[in-house]
Design an enzyme around this catalytic site. Sequence first.
Site, PDB file in Angstrom:
ATOM      1  N   LYS A 166       0.766  -1.156  -0.067  1.00 55.88           N
ATOM      2  CA  LYS A 166      -0.004   0.025   0.098  1.00 55.88           C
ATOM      3  C   LYS A 166       0.957   1.332  -0.046  1.00 55.88           C
ATOM      4  O   LYS A 166       2.031   1.215   0.906  1.00 55.88           O
ATOM      5  CB  LYS A 166      -0.898   0.008   1.106  1.00 55.88           C
ATOM      6  CG  LYS A 166      -2.117   1.102   1.446  1.00 55.88           C
ATOM      7  CD  LYS A 166      -2.812   0.763   2.582  1.00 55.88           C
ATOM      8  CE  LYS A 166      -3.735   1.953   2.683  1.00 55.88           C
ATOM      9  NZ  LYS A 166      -4.829   1.574   3.880  1.00 55.88           N
ATOM     10  N   SER A 246      -9.648   1.432   3.407  1.00 57.42           N
ATOM     11  CA  SER A 246      -8.936   2.491   2.517  1.00 57.42           C
ATOM     12  C   SER A 246      -7.778   1.585   1.588  1.00 57.42           C
ATOM     13  O   SER A 246      -7.072   2.325   0.849  1.00 57.42           O
ATOM     14  CB  SER A 246      -8.058   3.457   3.118  1.00 57.42           C
ATOM     15  OG  SER A 246      -7.085   2.811   4.075  1.00 57.42           O
ATOM     16  N   SER A 270     -10.035  -0.890   7.463  1.00 53.42           N
ATOM     17  CA  SER A 270      -9.301  -0.488   6.246  1.00 53.42           C
ATOM     18  C   SER A 270      -8.611  -1.815   5.556  1.00 53.42           C
ATOM     19  O   SER A 270      -8.273  -1.739   4.299  1.00 53.42           O
ATOM     20  CB  SER A 270      -8.302   0.539   6.311  1.00 53.42           C
ATOM     21  OG  SER A 270      -8.934   1.880   6.219  1.00 53.42           O
TER      22      SER A 270
END
Length: 545
Positions: A166, A246, A270
Amino acid sequence: MKNIITLLVIFILIGCKEQEKKEAIQYFKKYDETAEIDQQQSHENSRMKFKLLQSKFLNMNEVFEPFQKDLEQFSEEEYNRLKPLIIERSIPVIQQSIKEGNLSYEKLTLFYLYRIRKFESDSTKYLNAIISLNPNVIQEAKERDKAAKEKEVDISSVFGMPILLKDNINTTNMVTTAGALALKDNQTNDAFITKQLKTNKALILGKVNLSEWAYYFCSGCPLGYSAIGGQTLNPYGRKVFETGGSSAGSGVATAANYAVATIGTETAGSITSPSSQNSVVGLKPTIGLLSRSGIVPISSTLDTPGPMTKSVIDNYILLKALLGKDTSDEKSFELTEDEKQFKTQNLEGKKLGVFTALLNDSIYKKTIDEIKSAGATIVEISPEQTSLQGFLTLLNIDMKHDLPKYLNDKKVSEKTVKDLVVFNEQDSILRAPYGQQLFEGIVKDTTSADAFVKVKSNLKEAGLSYFKVFETEKLDAILSINNFHSAYSAVAEYPNLTIPMGYKETGEPISLTFIGLPKTEFKLLSLGMAFEKLTKERKLPKDYE
């Protein structure tokens, strides 16, 4: 004069050929998305009414430039030949293919690069999952092949496995942006978990898109959108289903087989949310089990990274590679050897809590019946709803202090949330098209230090109270849906393991989430392994086979 004209003609011809060569390798081309955006405005979900799809910042041709020559030698025929060895295969299976000489770490890496380019350059299939790629990854893969000839590789290891991170996790040779234009030049050292992956000889393939600032930026905006990466899309229903957030790019890239596995981060949902939405296995560990150093923060109280994989065995292997005590992270701890025991076990005799209110969901009900038939004892629970008042205050005050600490030694102009708000206001269409309501809320929040301590204490108590049924009923785990109980797990600091449990009539994925007591990640993975073998629900997205 004649010679000059001849030379000019030659230069022109050479120039034309060079231009043709450049044009021939422009796999990624921007297109007019107006009609698509107009069509999105009729979507019943307000968060799916996108204002844009394609990134206005990234040039993916430049991202792929370091791999041009190598990919020229990698044909569609080779790609199709390798597919059965790689797509949806677990780490041990891939490692065994390499051990037997049917695959190599270099070919594995080229396969993923080719696959990413193949889909991401297609205007009807791109997912906007990738932000950057490691320019040295092919050379590193070659080094792994050389090392594997000299020493036998454990097939249950991340050695040579291409992993995507990420893009809020620091890496030395790729910028770390958190999806924000303010961090487009943020050069960093490796995060602690990045170092752990490298120590274990994994390959860092690249960085994936995310909800900007880990979705603590704008209010009610699309999940998976960032100014850097554009709008991430769900492979099970492009522009139809949400990606979850997210860690949107992490979930999408794993689902689409863009890498062996990915790393996401979670503050409250997330990892579990995008894992559920993309039918992958996601682990949100006990806070402190995995280091948070070198990760763009929201909350030092609640943040944690975690592995996102296509199978439970891969999640276990990746978790092991990420473990390690980090003296620069005050919450970091190590498990005992007993706590790290991982056994493929049956569900028989296990005592599992089931939310009575969720049994109205037909897929959840069917799944619980299967688990019960496998010999588990099911206990229906209806925990008393405790207030999570102050949750946003916790995130506001943590981020107000934690983000400047992260930015302090970085070569970026903006050092505080207030600085970032001002920066985004200078060009809101490009930098914050959906607004920055949460950032503005952080700036306005004047909660005192004493009040903040009380807020954190009250929230922790509320989470523990909500899950007190663990002790009263002596449960091995509690079973939920997707990220339905992520906020309670977050404030209680309990681990969650999300595993695919089916698909709705629309084709949208839905997952079963195992909630455990602190430091029971390996117990959850053992339970998850038994559940996965029982149900085998994960399916590859139809258009990404």
